[in-house]
Design a protein around this motif. Structure first.
Motif, PDB file in Angstrom:
ATOM      1  N   GLY A  11     -17.220   7.744  26.069  1.00 10.99           N
ATOM      2  CA  GLY A  11     -17.374   8.798  27.074  1.00 10.99           C
ATOM      3  C   GLY A  11     -17.541   8.256  28.481  1.00 10.99           C
ATOM      4  N   ALA A  12     -18.194   9.074  29.309  1.00  8.12           N
ATOM      5  CA  ALA A  12     -18.339   8.744  30.723  1.00  8.12           C
ATOM      6  C   ALA A  12     -19.127   7.447  30.927  1.00  8.12           C
ATOM      7  N   GLY A  13     -20.017   7.133  29.996  1.00  8.69           N
ATOM      8  CA  GLY A  13     -20.817   5.920  30.129  1.00  8.69           C
ATOM      9  C   GLY A  13     -20.067   4.663  29.711  1.00  8.69           C
ATOM     10  N   GLY A  14     -19.154   4.777  28.770  1.00  4.11           N
ATOM     11  CA  GLY A  14     -18.465   3.601  28.230  1.00  4.11           C
ATOM     12  C   GLY A  14     -17.121   3.334  28.881  1.00  4.11           C
ATOM     13  N   ALA A  15     -16.371   4.417  29.180  1.00  2.00           N
ATOM     14  CA  ALA A  15     -14.973   4.251  29.586  1.00  2.00           C
ATOM     15  C   ALA A  15     -14.774   3.476  30.896  1.00  2.00           C
ATOM     16  N   PRO A  16     -15.627   3.664  31.916  1.00  2.00           N
ATOM     17  CA  PRO A  16     -15.383   2.883  33.141  1.00  2.00           C
ATOM     18  C   PRO A  16     -15.392   1.376  32.871  1.00  2.00           C
ATOM     19  N   ILE A  17     -16.216   0.944  31.938  1.00  2.00           N
ATOM     20  CA  ILE A  17     -16.282  -0.493  31.629  1.00  2.00           C
ATOM     21  C   ILE A  17     -15.005  -0.920  30.909  1.00  2.00           C
ATOM     22  N   ALA A  18     -14.546  -0.069  29.983  1.00  2.00           N
ATOM     23  CA  ALA A  18     -13.287  -0.377  29.284  1.00  2.00           C
ATOM     24  C   ALA A  18     -12.152  -0.488  30.300  1.00  2.00           C
ATOM     25  N   TYR A  19     -12.122   0.447  31.217  1.00  2.00           N
ATOM     26  CA  TYR A  19     -11.052   0.513  32.228  1.00  2.00           C
ATOM     27  C   TYR A  19     -11.073  -0.722  33.133  1.00  2.00           C
ATOM     28  N   GLU A  20     -12.233  -0.987  33.690  1.00  2.00           N
ATOM     29  CA  GLU A  20     -12.327  -2.091  34.648  1.00  2.00           C
ATOM     30  C   GLU A  20     -12.078  -3.442  33.988  1.00  2.00           C
ATOM     31  N   ASP A 504     -32.707  -4.306  32.397  1.00  2.00           N
ATOM     32  CA  ASP A 504     -32.953  -4.818  33.748  1.00  2.00           C
ATOM     33  C   ASP A 504     -32.174  -3.967  34.749  1.00  2.00           C
ATOM     34  N   LYS A 505     -32.245  -4.364  35.976  1.00  2.00           N
ATOM     35  CA  LYS A 505     -31.613  -3.617  37.055  1.00  2.00           C
ATOM     36  C   LYS A 505     -30.112  -3.363  36.805  1.00  2.00           C
ATOM     37  N   ASN A 506     -29.478  -4.307  36.090  1.00  2.00           N
ATOM     38  CA  ASN A 506     -28.040  -4.191  35.835  1.00  2.00           C
ATOM     39  C   ASN A 506     -27.710  -3.521  34.507  1.00  2.00           C
ATOM     40  N   CYS A 507     -28.727  -2.932  33.895  1.00  2.00           N
ATOM     41  CA  CYS A 507     -28.565  -2.238  32.622  1.00  2.00           C
ATOM     42  C   CYS A 507     -28.292  -3.191  31.458  1.00  2.00           C
ATOM     43  N   VAL A 542     -22.008  -1.335  36.490  1.00  2.00           N
ATOM     44  CA  VAL A 542     -22.281  -2.280  35.401  1.00  2.00           C
ATOM     45  C   VAL A 542     -21.013  -3.070  35.058  1.00  2.00           C
ATOM     46  N   ALA A 543     -19.875  -2.400  35.158  1.00  2.00           N
ATOM     47  CA  ALA A 543     -18.601  -3.092  34.882  1.00  2.00           C
ATOM     48  C   ALA A 543     -18.447  -4.297  35.807  1.00  2.00           C
ATOM     49  N   ASP A 544     -18.802  -4.125  37.069  1.00  2.00           N
ATOM     50  CA  ASP A 544     -18.696  -5.243  38.020  1.00  2.00           C
ATOM     51  C   ASP A 544     -19.609  -6.398  37.607  1.00  2.00           C
ATOM     52  N   VAL A 545     -20.785  -6.044  37.128  1.00  2.00           N
ATOM     53  CA  VAL A 545     -21.733  -7.090  36.697  1.00  2.00           C
ATOM     54  C   VAL A 545     -21.161  -7.848  35.488  1.00  2.00           C
ATOM     55  N   LYS A 548     -18.404 -10.228  36.334  1.00  2.00           N
ATOM     56  CA  LYS A 548     -18.888 -11.498  36.900  1.00  2.00           C
ATOM     57  C   LYS A 548     -19.444 -12.400  35.812  1.00  2.00           C
ATOM     58  N   GLU A 549     -20.186 -11.804  34.893  1.00  2.00           N
ATOM     59  CA  GLU A 549     -20.773 -12.597  33.797  1.00  2.00           C
ATOM     60  C   GLU A 549     -19.686 -13.257  32.960  1.00  2.00           C
ATOM     61  N   LEU A 550     -18.659 -12.466  32.636  1.00  2.00           N
ATOM     62  CA  LEU A 550     -17.580 -13.017  31.801  1.00  2.00           C
ATOM     63  C   LEU A 550     -16.819 -14.101  32.554  1.00  2.00           C
TER      64      LEU A 550
END
Ligand SMILES: Cc1cc2nc3c(=O)[nH]c(=O)nc-3n(C[C@H](O)[C@H](O)[C@H](O)COP(=O)(O)OP(=O)(O)OC[C@H]3O[C@@H](n4cnc5c(N)ncnc54)[C@H](O)[C@@H]3O)c2cc1C
Ligand code: SF4
Lengths: 555, 181
Positions: A11-20, A504-507, A542-545, A548-550
């Motif tokens: 949903g709205a919480g997961g898809a932006p990360i999949a997309y980015e 944490d701050k970055n979820c 969170v996707a941006d974070v 960077k981690e990956l």
């Protein structure tokens, strides 16, 4: 195969990360419990969608246990199946964002520092957020452009700062009655706001524009205009989506999640390995999954060394009301305007986002105004009782239905104010009750702080004043502590201190190196608006974070 | 069933409890629409009726307009009683109530419901509407009747969109290609 990222919930919480992440070249898999429907599958079948609940699981297969608390700590236990009390919102690829109406509001800067600005409230666990509005603003802006938000910025006391001057898309077509509303508001000295919508007014972004299908909220969009996580994101990236995959356990060692286990449609167990795991199953189910994933390293639930997991569940407080416009009081022209269907009403008031109460400044909220849903069966059903609450039938009922449906129209309003987080409102699991997969079901502890009702009441009376000014009759409203299950947040608070917050701050979970929670669970308070714009924005953040981690890991 | 508004879906359905459905007497069959329902007056068997026969008559008595519009409510009730997304409690309650109604009919008029005249049937409906199960049952039958009358014609009850035309309702687009059964 080991994926870079495994996301649970589409949903709205997961898809932006999949997309980015997938667009950045990472290998992403999304595990979604529901079916994969696309535009071609969606229709406006009221019986299927709202009477037979096509998009949510039957309660006899999957349910919740609900404990409704009183102030003194006593509670009533409800079995969701027995009491027909559902907390499911939409199980399908794209989640409930497919079914939302897309009324979009940003939170205000002061919503991020509720405790500092408005002070403590007895019996409520109000805190400031770990990030500021300014940190989230670029992502609110991104949502406007990527998901597609239409509207018009108007100047008003609580207009939040914006990096883009106006919305990328102009407002949708409106019913003329919205102008009656504007006139009433100006007379009363209020500023009417055209409600921003996550809906494209015309073809753009490889999606079709809105064709004013007349059935928006609760229904899937057959054009792709509605900014669902599926239409706006998942269908536009190459993340692998596994539908009908119910994730029941995350396996971990002391530091890292190693596998996600899921049951397929046929009840067979499978597992997925990934470098990063993101949970976004909506707060109640996200917390349930983490609690059900307890192991020797985390005996109280995965990522729960703080003991905070599941605490401070919140909904959107407030309620709704309505007034009726009747032909008797209108000219022929006005009658025609009133009955024009398809086009939207789209008006809000944020005049009382804060207000004075006994010499102190109180946090108020938002009022959205909209026409009653076109669902004809539920509209007719609402006529079955007379004004005294007696059942009627036969000719009396026939006349009442005919008159009310064909010679009047109902304008409704919805009040959104903060649902204060408290110790009594939380998420757990009930180890004595299992779903059809044999997995412990979620336990929802409910409690509404009395303060919420006072604020809701204040706002509802303001809305009533507007309806009266407009000439509506049969005005009524209901403010209660009954939760709206689709407007849910909290349970995995984010914060700086690993002892008092889960994320944490970055979820990212404080306890676990590669576990993020990116639905509304992180929110310590909810603002006085519906949540989805904020969920989307935070998920992009969170996707941006994670990106960077990956990237660091690759180096 | 959710009550869709705009953003808030207040799905709390505490008003829709089916608690009383087996309390009155725990004697009834978990059977399908055409199987017989025995009407008892406490000890002896007075008569046999099928749920659909009675349901159909009650629905006509509750909302005669449906019949004049040519709505095929009986066909729709067959769908209801077999629908996988309608729970067994509701189905059983619908059928149990047929027996309870007929019991009341025997108690008051010594005949089963469908053999009563118009006036007696109405009197009986008013009588049961004051009981918890009766009120709930009448509500359910009216609302299933409205589902028949105002659901998409693809379900085979709202023939020629007669229900929609009566209320000048235009429906939403696209319409379903097939019924959700
Ligand atoms: C009728 C309706 C109207 C709404 N209107 C508005 C509105 O106007 N404005 C607004 O801001 N918001 C609105 N909302 C709310 C909005 O839809 C949600 O805020 C948003 O979708 C939440 O995003 P999410 O990712 O947390 O949850 P969802 O979008 O619901 O996605 C969660 C997904 O996780 C899946 N899932 C759950 N458990 C598991 C598991 N164990 N394994 C795998 N998958 C799992 C679910 O099936 C679901 O698809 C509305 C919602 C509804 C239902
Ligand atoms: S076409 Fe427009 S009105 Fe219809 S569902 Fe899509 S966004 Fe909503």
């Amino acid at each position: 195969m080991i994926y870079d990222v495994c996301i649970i919930g589409s949903g709205a919480g997961g898809a932006p990360i999949a997309y980015e992440l997938s667009r950045a070249g990472f290998r992403v898999v999304v595990l979604e419990k529901g079916e994969y429907y696309t535009e071609d599958d969606f229709d406006k079948d009221e019986l299927a969608v709202t009477r037979r609940d096509k998009f949510t699981p039957p309660l006899w297969e999957q349910k919740h246990i609900i404990h409704e608390y009183k102030k003194n700590g006593s509670f009533m236990r409800y079995d969701g199946e027995e009491y027909n009390w559902s907390f499911w919102n939409g199980s399908l690829v794209g989640g409930s964002s497919n079914l939302m109406s897309g009324y979009f509001h940003r939170m205000k800067p002061d919503d991020f520092r509720l405790r500092s600005v408005y002070g403590a409230i007895e019996g409520a666990n109000v805190i400031d957020w770990a990030i500021s509005y300014e940190e989230l603003e670029p992502y609110y802006d991104k949502v406007e452009k990527v998901i597609g938000v239409s509207g018009q910025v108007v100047k008003h006391t609580y207009q939040e700062p914006r990096s883009s001057k106006d919305f990328p898309y102009p407002p949708l077509k409106e019913n003329k009655v919205a102008q009656w509303f504007d006139t009433a508001c100006f007379d009363l000295g209020y500023t009417p706001i055209p409600t921003p919508r996550a809906i494209l007014p015309y073809n753009a972004q490889e999606r079709n524009g809105c064709y004013y299908s007349n059935f928006c909220g609760s229904y899937g969009c057959a054009s792709g205009a509605k900014g669902s996580a599926r239409a706006a994101l998942l269908q536009k990236c190459n993340a692998k989506i596994i539908a009908n995959a119910f994730v029941y356990k995350l396996q971990s060692d002391a530091k890292r999640v190693t596998k996600a286990y899921y049951y397929s449609r046929y009840g067979l167990s499978h597992s997925i390995e990934a470098k990063m795991f993101v949970v976004a199953a909506q707060p109640i189910e996200s917390v349930r999954l983490l609690l059900n994933s307890k192991n020797k390293h985390y005996p109280n639930g995965l990522a729960n060394s703080s003991g905070e997991l599941g605490k401070n569940l919140i909904f959107s407080a407030g309620g709704s009301g309505s007034g009726r416009f009747v032909f008797e009081k209108l000219s022929k022209k006005q009658q025609k305007e009133l009955m024009e269907i398809g086009v939207f009403f789209n008006r809000s008031l944020q005049e009382w986002y804060e207000y004075q109460h006994n010499g102190t400044t109180r946090k108020g909220g938002t009022i959205d105004f909209l026409f009653e849903h076109q669902n004809i069966i539920s509209r007719v059903n609402s006529e079955i009782y007379d004004d005294e609450g007696r059942l009627i039938w036969g000719e009396a009922l026939e006349k009442k239905i005919y008159k009310n449906i064909t010679q009047s129209r109902v304008l409704t309003f919805e009040v959104f104010n903060d649902w204060l987080p408290t110790d009594l409102c939380s998420i757990g699991v009930d180890e004595s009750v299992q779903d059809k997969f044999g997995v412990n079901v979620g336990l929802i502890n409910l409690y509404g702080h009395p303060h919420d009702l006072e604020v809701g009441e204040f706002l509802a009376q303001k809305a009533v004043g507007v309806l009266e000014k407009m000439g509506a009759v049969d005005i009524s409203y209901s403010i209660s502590s009954a939760p709206s299950p689709n407007l849910v947040a909290g349970g995995c608070r984010f914060g700086y201190d690993a002892k008092t917050s889960v994320l944490d701050k970055n979820c990212k979970a404080h306890d676990v190196e590669n576990l993020y929670v990116s639905d509304a669970s992180f929110m310590p308070t909810g603002g006085s608006v519906p949540y989805t714009w904020t969920i989307y924005a935070n998920s992009f953040r969170v996707a941006d974070v994670i990106k960077k981690e990956l990237a660091k890991e690759e180096i | 069933m959710c009550i869709p508004h705009g953003t808030m879906s207040l799905k709390r359905k505490k008003g829709d409890f089916l608690i009383p459905f087996l309390n009155r007497r725990e004697f009834l069959l978990y059977s399908f629409a055409t199987s017989a329902v025995f009407i008892t007056n406490g000890c002896e068997v007075n008569g046999i009726t099928t749920p659909l026969e009675t349901l159909s008559q009650v629905q006509k008595d509750l909302f005669p307009k449906s019949k004049t519009l040519g709505i095929n409510t009986q066909h729709y009730m067959r769908i209801v009683l077999n629908h996988p997304r309608i729970d067994d409690k509701t189905k059983t309650f619908l059928k149990n109530s047929v027996a309870w109604l007929n019991e009341s009919a025997y108690e008051r008029y010594q005949k089963k419901y469908i053999l009563l005249n118009d006036e007696h049937r109405q009197k009986l409906l008013h009588q049961i509407s004051t009981t918890q199960w009766g009120e709930r049952w009448i509500y359910k039958l009216l609302s299933f009747g409205f589902e028949a009358m105002l659901g998409d014609p693809v379900y085979g009850a709202n023939i020629n969109e007669a229900g929609w035309r009566w209320l000048k309702f235009e429906g939403g687009r696209p319409r379903p290609k097939k019924a959700y059964l």
